[in-house]
Write an enzyme that holds these catalytic residues in place. Structure first.
Site, short mmCIF file in Angstrom:
data_model
loop_
_atom_site.label_atom_id
_atom_site.label_comp_id
_atom_site.label_asym_id
_atom_site.label_seq_id
_atom_site.Cartn_x
_atom_site.Cartn_y
_atom_site.Cartn_z
N ARG A 88 0.76 -1.17 0.03
CA ARG A 88 0.04 0.00 -0.02
C ARG A 88 0.89 1.17 -0.04
O ARG A 88 0.57 2.29 -0.61
CB ARG A 88 -0.74 0.01 1.30
N ASP A 148 -10.85 -4.72 8.19
CA ASP A 148 -9.94 -5.45 8.42
C ASP A 148 -10.85 -6.39 9.51
O ASP A 148 -10.76 -7.64 9.46
CB ASP A 148 -8.72 -4.87 9.26
N ARG A 151 -13.08 -8.90 7.72
CA ARG A 151 -12.48 -10.16 7.20
C ARG A 151 -12.07 -11.07 8.43
O ARG A 151 -12.27 -12.24 8.01
CB ARG A 151 -10.84 -9.58 6.54
N HIS A 175 -3.27 0.13 8.69
CA HIS A 175 -3.80 -0.49 7.72
C HIS A 175 -2.80 -1.01 7.00
O HIS A 175 -2.33 -0.75 5.91
CB HIS A 175 -4.84 0.31 6.66
N1 LIG Z 1 -8.92 1.82 3.03
C1 LIG Z 1 -9.20 0.44 2.78
O1 LIG Z 1 -9.15 -0.27 3.41
C2 LIG Z 1 -9.06 0.16 1.12
C3 LIG Z 1 -9.60 -0.89 0.64
C4 LIG Z 1 -9.84 -1.19 -0.73
C5 LIG Z 1 -9.03 0.11 -1.52
N2 LIG Z 1 -8.55 1.05 -1.05
C6 LIG Z 1 -7.99 2.11 -1.87
O2 LIG Z 1 -9.01 2.90 -2.56
C7 LIG Z 1 -8.50 3.60 -3.53
C8 LIG Z 1 -9.32 3.22 -4.74
O3 LIG Z 1 -9.51 1.87 -5.02
P1 LIG Z 1 -10.35 1.32 -6.27
O4 LIG Z 1 -10.31 -0.04 -6.31
O5 LIG Z 1 -11.63 1.85 -6.20
O6 LIG Z 1 -9.61 1.95 -7.49
P2 LIG Z 1 -10.05 2.25 -8.93
O7 LIG Z 1 -8.98 2.42 -9.84
O8 LIG Z 1 -11.06 1.26 -9.34
O9 LIG Z 1 -10.79 3.69 -8.89
C9 LIG Z 1 -10.13 4.84 -8.48
C10 LIG Z 1 -10.97 6.03 -9.19
O10 LIG Z 1 -10.32 7.37 -8.69
C11 LIG Z 1 -10.34 8.32 -9.94
N3 LIG Z 1 -9.35 9.27 -9.55
C12 LIG Z 1 -8.16 9.35 -10.04
N4 LIG Z 1 -7.55 10.41 -9.88
C13 LIG Z 1 -8.61 11.50 -9.46
C14 LIG Z 1 -8.99 12.51 -9.00
N5 LIG Z 1 -8.12 13.54 -9.19
N6 LIG Z 1 -10.39 13.04 -8.80
C15 LIG Z 1 -11.17 12.48 -8.93
N7 LIG Z 1 -11.22 10.94 -9.25
C16 LIG Z 1 -9.81 10.64 -9.52
C17 LIG Z 1 -10.11 7.26 -10.98
O11 LIG Z 1 -10.46 7.84 -12.25
C18 LIG Z 1 -10.80 5.99 -10.79
O12 LIG Z 1 -11.96 6.12 -11.37
C19 LIG Z 1 -6.98 2.97 -3.79
O13 LIG Z 1 -6.05 3.78 -3.32
C20 LIG Z 1 -7.13 1.69 -3.12
O14 LIG Z 1 -5.82 1.40 -2.57
C21 LIG Z 1 -8.60 1.04 0.41
#
Ligand SMILES: NC(=O)c1ccc[n+]([C@@H]2O[C@H](COP(=O)([O-])OP(=O)(O)OC[C@H]3O[C@@H](n4cnc5c(N)ncnc54)[C@H](O)[C@@H]3O)[C@@H](O)[C@H]2O)c1
Length: 309
Positions: A88, A148, A151, A175
């Protein structure tokens, strides 16, 4: 009442869908930088309303934050997800810039909003949102602990062959691989889990939980979205309905657990003001040591962010 979800990718669209079909908000605004993506997904969710019977309006916007004005809660999911072989923390450079610019737009149009960060590396992106928004710690938080623990609870339910509804648990720390599941605070229908499962299989479940995100990245080539999107929606629900739910949430610690100015997952009460209270558990020596290790790891990544700005 309006809720905005920034990022209409896997996690953001799932979160918006849950917010809509569970009627957690009257209006859900989905924002993305990719032309047409949020409009398309918002329209698709709206077209599901006659089938699933809800009346939440869903609106898409390509980077036009005027449509988000006056949001009560904003969920930030924009940014790159992990690919196989990545940690991450590898996402920090790209995602810090994205979270910074998104937060600037969010506070400009919704200065009263509570911000829930989902983008990774989670603890440090929550720190970034705090630095940019200058909001108090009660109003800027990160979602990781609910996912978490979910899960962990799901793995336990499978092993014990019981309903996941009856498993209660708390988990602390950052995380990542240094997260701290707490078997001493895990119960199954009120029964301490240690009375129902031996130490060795329980330890295996704890270890599987720590790498639970990585397991899915390996299977799918990208990170998870159903559980993360639902977890973020559950936090929004607790806030907008003032439920005072007790959840593990990433928050800035200000002396609790002997830790200052560090973003870590701890149990909190979540209600209409955001973080209503940070709960301090009586950790034993080993648990405290694990929390300190997790703190050390998060601080290292926070310092990387400090050096970038
Ligand atoms: N906290 C957690 O437990 C957890 C769990 C899963 C995923 N995540 C994180 O969440 C984030 C999103 O994951 P995802 O699977 O949805 O990714 P994804 O690629 O499917 O979606 C991300 C979206 O963000 C958009 N984006 C990028 N820059 C942008 C901006 N400046 N303004 C607006 N939109 C913008 C992209 O166009 C894309 O559609 C990742 O960083 C991932 O690591 C965190």
């Amino acid at each position: 009442m309006k809720v905005t979800v920034v990022g209409a990718g896997n996690v953001g669209a799932t979160c918006a869908d849950v917010l809509a079909y569970r009627e957690i908000a009257n209006e859900v605004v989905l924002v993305d930088i990719k032309e047409g993506l949020s409009e398309g997904k918002a329209l698709d969710i709206w077209q599901k309303s006659p089938i699933n019977l809800y009346d939440t309006r869903t609106i898409g916007s390509t980077n036009d934050y005027s449509k988000t004005a006056g949001s009560e809660v904003v969920v930030i999911t924009s940014g790159l997800p992990r690919k196989p072989g990545m940690s991450r923390d590898d996402l920090i450079e790209t995602n810090a810039g994205i979270v910074k610019s998104v937060t600037e737009n969010v506070v400009k149009h919704s200065p009263e909003a509570i911000i829930v960060v989902v983008s990774n590396p989670l603890d440090v992106m929550t720190y970034q949102a705090h630095l940019t928004s200058k909001l108090p710690r009660t109003k800027v938080m990160g979602m990781a602990g609910i996912l978490d623990t979910a899960r962990y609870r799901a793995f336990l339910a499978e092993a014990l062959d019981v309903s996941p509804k009856d498993i209660q648990a708390v988990l602390m720390g950052g995380h990542g691989d240094t997260m701290v599941p707490l078997p001493r605070y895990t119960t199954v229908g009120g029964i301490p889990v240690t009375e129902l499962i031996d130490e060795e299989p329980l330890n295996k479940i704890v270890e599987r939980t720590k790498s639970g995100g990585g397991e899915l990245v390996k299977l799918m080539g990208t990170s998870a979205w159903y559980a993360p999107g639902s977890a973020a929606a559950q936090m929004v629900e607790a806030i907008v309905r003032d439920q005072r739910r007790v959840f593990p949430v990433c928050v800035k610690l200000e002396g609790e657990y002997g830790i200052n100015n560090c973003y870590l997952g701890v149990p909190v009460i979540l209600g209409k003001n955001g973080i209503e209270k940070v709960i301090e558990l009586q950790l034993d020596e080993k648990e405290m040591q694990l929390l300190k290790t997790s703190e050390g790891h998060v601080r290292e990544v926070m310092e990387v962010l400090d050096k970038m700005s």
